[in-house]
Design an enzyme around this catalytic site. Sequence first.
Site, short mmCIF file in Angstrom:
data_model
loop_
_atom_site.label_atom_id
_atom_site.label_comp_id
_atom_site.label_asym_id
_atom_site.label_seq_id
_atom_site.Cartn_x
_atom_site.Cartn_y
_atom_site.Cartn_z
N CYS A 258 0.79 -1.24 0.00
CA CYS A 258 0.00 0.00 0.00
C CYS A 258 0.83 1.29 0.00
CB CYS A 258 -0.95 0.00 1.20
SG CYS A 258 -0.14 0.20 2.80
N CYS B 52 -2.75 -1.60 5.56
CA CYS B 52 -3.37 -2.67 4.76
C CYS B 52 -3.38 -4.02 5.49
CB CYS B 52 -2.68 -2.80 3.41
SG CYS B 52 -1.02 -3.50 3.46
N CYS C 10 1.48 -4.13 8.61
CA CYS C 10 1.28 -2.75 8.16
C CYS C 10 -0.03 -2.25 8.76
CB CYS C 10 1.22 -2.72 6.63
SG CYS C 10 0.78 -1.08 5.98
N CYS D 289 12.38 -7.64 12.57
CA CYS D 289 12.92 -8.57 11.59
C CYS D 289 11.91 -8.68 10.45
CB CYS D 289 13.15 -9.90 12.29
SG CYS D 289 14.09 -11.08 11.35
#
Length: 140
Positions: free
Chosen positions: A50, A99, A96, A119
């Site tokens: 996104c 999204c 995220c 990570c």
Amino acid sequence: MDKLILSDAEWRARLTPEQYQVLRGHGTEPPGTGCFLGTHEPGTYVCAGCGNPLFRSGEKFESGTGWPSFTRPVSPDAVVEVHDRSYGMRRTEVRCARCDGHLGHVFPDGPPPTGLRYCMNSAAMRHVAEGAPLDPPGAG
């Protein structure tokens, strides 16, 4: 921040098969294979799904784990942390915030000042060079 919600077909059309497997299928690329593992160019790492800014290159460090690692996200609201008990392990998944794409995991064994190691999977991100305009959210 507005959430980006797409159908499975829209995600499949938008992402490469590897990106889809990581971001939407919560997969993990094999250690040592990600394109951003040894990258040191200044800039910002954004979500491949996104375009949401995630990490600054100045927070990246060599963890020796086989995945790109960062000490902190661009802002506290750039990512969401979720308890992950898959595969019989207790981990904290990083997604995220825009999204809900799977990025990787965060561990409490990083360097100062945070002591954290975000990570991440290279397939879940794009690198935007310093000085280049960040795509508007959703342009991923």
